[in-house]
Scaffold this motif. Sequence first.
Motif, PDB file in Angstrom:
ATOM      1  N   PHE A  11       0.818  -1.206   0.000  1.00 22.69           N
ATOM      2  CA  PHE A  11       0.000   0.000   0.000  1.00 22.69           C
ATOM      3  C   PHE A  11       0.857   1.263   0.000  1.00 22.69           C
ATOM      4  CE2 PHE A  11      -3.682  -2.626   1.485  1.00 22.69           C
ATOM      5  CZ  PHE A  11      -4.563  -2.237   0.477  1.00 22.69           C
ATOM      6  N   LEU A  12       1.991   1.230   0.687  1.00 24.57           N
ATOM      7  CA  LEU A  12       2.899   2.377   0.668  1.00 24.57           C
ATOM      8  C   LEU A  12       3.404   2.620  -0.754  1.00 24.57           C
ATOM      9  CD1 LEU A  12       4.506   4.593   2.037  1.00 24.57           C
ATOM     10  CD2 LEU A  12       6.257   2.876   2.638  1.00 24.57           C
ATOM     11  N   ALA A  13       3.720   1.531  -1.453  1.00 21.14           N
ATOM     12  CA  ALA A  13       4.163   1.646  -2.846  1.00 21.14           C
ATOM     13  C   ALA A  13       3.066   2.278  -3.703  1.00 21.14           C
ATOM     14  CB  ALA A  13       4.537   0.272  -3.399  1.00 21.14           C
ATOM     15  N   GLN A  14       1.820   1.826  -3.521  1.00 24.99           N
ATOM     16  CA  GLN A  14       0.728   2.362  -4.320  1.00 24.99           C
ATOM     17  C   GLN A  14       0.416   3.810  -3.951  1.00 24.99           C
ATOM     18  OE1 GLN A  14      -0.215   1.215  -6.923  1.00 24.99           O
ATOM     19  NE2 GLN A  14      -0.225  -1.003  -6.921  1.00 24.99           N
ATOM     20  N   ILE A  15       0.590   4.162  -2.681  1.00 24.62           N
ATOM     21  CA  ILE A  15       0.412   5.565  -2.272  1.00 24.62           C
ATOM     22  C   ILE A  15       1.416   6.454  -2.996  1.00 24.62           C
ATOM     23  CG2 ILE A  15       0.714   7.180  -0.343  1.00 24.62           C
ATOM     24  CD1 ILE A  15      -0.526   4.993   1.461  1.00 24.62           C
ATOM     25  N   LEU A  16       2.664   5.977  -3.087  1.00 24.97           N
ATOM     26  CA  LEU A  16       3.690   6.743  -3.798  1.00 24.97           C
ATOM     27  C   LEU A  16       3.391   6.818  -5.288  1.00 24.97           C
ATOM     28  CD1 LEU A  16       6.912   5.430  -1.999  1.00 24.97           C
ATOM     29  CD2 LEU A  16       5.869   7.691  -1.773  1.00 24.97           C
ATOM     30  N   PHE A  17       2.933   5.682  -5.875  1.00 22.06           N
ATOM     31  CA  PHE A  17       2.562   5.685  -7.290  1.00 22.06           C
ATOM     32  C   PHE A  17       1.417   6.667  -7.537  1.00 22.06           C
ATOM     33  CE2 PHE A  17       4.452   1.325  -8.250  1.00 22.06           C
ATOM     34  CZ  PHE A  17       5.375   1.829  -9.154  1.00 22.06           C
ATOM     35  N   SER A  18       0.420   6.644  -6.647  1.00 23.94           N
ATOM     36  CA  SER A  18      -0.712   7.556  -6.795  1.00 23.94           C
ATOM     37  C   SER A  18      -0.275   8.999  -6.598  1.00 23.94           C
ATOM     38  CB  SER A  18      -1.812   7.208  -5.775  1.00 23.94           C
ATOM     39  OG  SER A  18      -2.316   5.902  -6.013  1.00 23.94           O
ATOM     40  N   SER A  19       0.648   9.224  -5.660  1.00 21.22           N
ATOM     41  CA  SER A  19       1.145  10.572  -5.395  1.00 21.22           C
ATOM     42  C   SER A  19       1.847  11.151  -6.617  1.00 21.22           C
ATOM     43  CB  SER A  19       2.114  10.568  -4.204  1.00 21.22           C
ATOM     44  OG  SER A  19       1.461  10.169  -3.025  1.00 21.22           O
ATOM     45  N   ARG A  20       2.622  10.300  -7.326  1.00 23.34           N
ATOM     46  CA  ARG A  20       3.330  10.804  -8.508  1.00 23.34           C
ATOM     47  C   ARG A  20       2.325  11.254  -9.569  1.00 23.34           C
ATOM     48  NH1 ARG A  20       5.422   5.582 -12.122  1.00 23.34           N
ATOM     49  NH2 ARG A  20       3.326   4.770 -12.513  1.00 23.34           N
ATOM     50  N   LEU A  21       1.219  10.494  -9.714  1.00 21.90           N
ATOM     51  CA  LEU A  21       0.206  10.849 -10.701  1.00 21.90           C
ATOM     52  C   LEU A  21      -0.526  12.123 -10.309  1.00 21.90           C
ATOM     53  CD1 LEU A  21      -1.324   7.351 -11.546  1.00 21.90           C
ATOM     54  CD2 LEU A  21       0.137   8.761 -13.008  1.00 21.90           C
ATOM     55  N   ILE A  22      -0.791  12.269  -8.997  1.00 21.70           N
ATOM     56  CA  ILE A  22      -1.463  13.485  -8.529  1.00 21.70           C
ATOM     57  C   ILE A  22      -0.568  14.703  -8.741  1.00 21.70           C
ATOM     58  CG2 ILE A  22      -2.321  14.674  -6.469  1.00 21.70           C
ATOM     59  CD1 ILE A  22      -3.265  11.889  -5.470  1.00 21.70           C
ATOM     60  N   VAL A  23       0.727  14.554  -8.418  1.00 23.61           N
ATOM     61  CA  VAL A  23       1.689  15.651  -8.639  1.00 23.61           C
ATOM     62  C   VAL A  23       1.736  16.023 -10.117  1.00 23.61           C
ATOM     63  CG1 VAL A  23       4.148  16.240  -8.643  1.00 23.61           C
ATOM     64  CG2 VAL A  23       3.125  15.175  -6.624  1.00 23.61           C
ATOM     65  N   GLN A  24       1.827  15.002 -10.987  1.00 23.50           N
ATOM     66  CA  GLN A  24       1.884  15.237 -12.423  1.00 23.50           C
ATOM     67  C   GLN A  24       0.591  15.875 -12.923  1.00 23.50           C
ATOM     68  OE1 GLN A  24       0.065  13.433 -15.029  1.00 23.50           O
ATOM     69  NE2 GLN A  24       1.041  14.777 -16.530  1.00 23.50           N
ATOM     70  N   LYS A 180      -7.686 -11.054  -6.236  1.00 27.59           N
ATOM     71  CA  LYS A 180      -8.157 -10.546  -4.946  1.00 27.59           C
ATOM     72  C   LYS A 180      -7.030  -9.799  -4.233  1.00 27.59           C
ATOM     73  CE  LYS A 180     -11.578 -14.237  -4.421  1.00 27.59           C
ATOM     74  NZ  LYS A 180     -12.051 -15.388  -3.612  1.00 27.59           N
ATOM     75  N   ASP A 181      -6.397  -8.910  -5.000  1.00 27.63           N
ATOM     76  CA  ASP A 181      -5.263  -8.145  -4.493  1.00 27.63           C
ATOM     77  C   ASP A 181      -5.679  -6.696  -4.291  1.00 27.63           C
ATOM     78  OD1 ASP A 181      -2.827  -6.579  -4.315  1.00 27.63           O
ATOM     79  OD2 ASP A 181      -1.760  -8.371  -4.990  1.00 27.63           O
ATOM     80  N   PRO A 182      -5.943  -6.293  -3.042  1.00 21.54           N
ATOM     81  CA  PRO A 182      -6.404  -4.915  -2.786  1.00 21.54           C
ATOM     82  C   PRO A 182      -5.367  -3.854  -3.128  1.00 21.54           C
ATOM     83  CG  PRO A 182      -5.854  -6.020  -0.724  1.00 21.54           C
ATOM     84  CD  PRO A 182      -5.794  -7.061  -1.798  1.00 21.54           C
ATOM     85  N   VAL A 183      -4.088  -4.200  -3.022  1.00 23.32           N
ATOM     86  CA  VAL A 183      -3.020  -3.241  -3.310  1.00 23.32           C
ATOM     87  C   VAL A 183      -3.058  -2.815  -4.771  1.00 23.32           C
ATOM     88  CG1 VAL A 183      -0.518  -2.947  -3.476  1.00 23.32           C
ATOM     89  CG2 VAL A 183      -1.517  -4.007  -1.445  1.00 23.32           C
ATOM     90  N   LEU A 184      -3.099  -3.777  -5.683  1.00 23.62           N
ATOM     91  CA  LEU A 184      -3.147  -3.466  -7.105  1.00 23.62           C
ATOM     92  C   LEU A 184      -4.446  -2.766  -7.474  1.00 23.62           C
ATOM     93  CD1 LEU A 184      -1.696  -6.688  -8.806  1.00 23.62           C
ATOM     94  CD2 LEU A 184      -0.543  -4.516  -8.405  1.00 23.62           C
ATOM     95  N   PHE A 185      -5.554  -3.217  -6.893  1.00 22.95           N
ATOM     96  CA  PHE A 185      -6.867  -2.659  -7.234  1.00 22.95           C
ATOM     97  C   PHE A 185      -6.958  -1.181  -6.870  1.00 22.95           C
ATOM     98  CE2 PHE A 185     -11.306  -1.634  -6.401  1.00 22.95           C
ATOM     99  CZ  PHE A 185     -11.903  -2.072  -7.576  1.00 22.95           C
ATOM    100  N   VAL A 186      -6.633  -0.858  -5.626  1.00 25.00           N
ATOM    101  CA  VAL A 186      -6.741   0.529  -5.161  1.00 25.00           C
ATOM    102  C   VAL A 186      -5.814   1.443  -5.967  1.00 25.00           C
ATOM    103  CG1 VAL A 186      -6.289   2.080  -3.226  1.00 25.00           C
ATOM    104  CG2 VAL A 186      -7.456  -0.096  -2.825  1.00 25.00           C
ATOM    105  N   GLY A 187      -4.598   0.980  -6.223  1.00 25.69           N
ATOM    106  CA  GLY A 187      -3.628   1.793  -6.947  1.00 25.69           C
ATOM    107  C   GLY A 187      -4.065   2.126  -8.361  1.00 25.69           C
TER     108      GLY A 187
END
Length: 206
Positions: A11-24, A180-187
């Motif tokens: 989830f930390l990885a996906q938060i960072l991935f999502s953060s990069r997209l939000i910044v961009q 059934k992987d919540p990490v990939l789904f949410v990201g």
Amino acid sequence: MSNWITYSIGFLAQILFSSRLIVQWLTSEKQKQVTTPTLFWSLSLMASFLLFVYGYLRNDFAIMFGQALTYFIYIRNLQLQNQWQRLPKILQIFLFFVPIFIVIFYYNNNAIDVELLFKNEAIPFWLLALGIVSQVVFTLRFVYQWIYSERRKESALPLGFWILSLFGSTLILTYAIFRKDPVLFVGHVLGTVIYIRNLVLLHKSA
């Protein structure tokens, strides 16, 4: 390792991935055109490192494979923006070689780890194939972006990048549902929305 630690890393990885997209996305909205801030690539590299570790802990070859393909492209984009050279040398060495050491460790333990990766009962062969195809398509966007940037001698995110992002993200969402992987789904739910918005911005600027 306990599941909560594994999922926390994911989830930390996906938060960072999502953060990069939000910044961009916010940077692009402000400038009324699609742009690539340096922070996008820095967050990408950190997130990719963590997601690679997550894939290792989950015995999920598709995740590891996808991150292995893009990891060094992130480093190359940081080099093109003259940011990689500014990192402390010890951090450069750590980020560059640790994923390689993990792969070597897997290979040297092939009797156990190959069984876990390719004969994981939680991932039937058809689902593993879907995951690999999804990651390959999703990764092609950065291969395309890398070639495009090398030709222009600057880091940029062209139209083809966002089209491949949307298509690949949709495939990974499908994989995440079956896995059934919540990490990939949410990201990738958030990512899909931002990919569509960037395509709209590119269409307007054209």
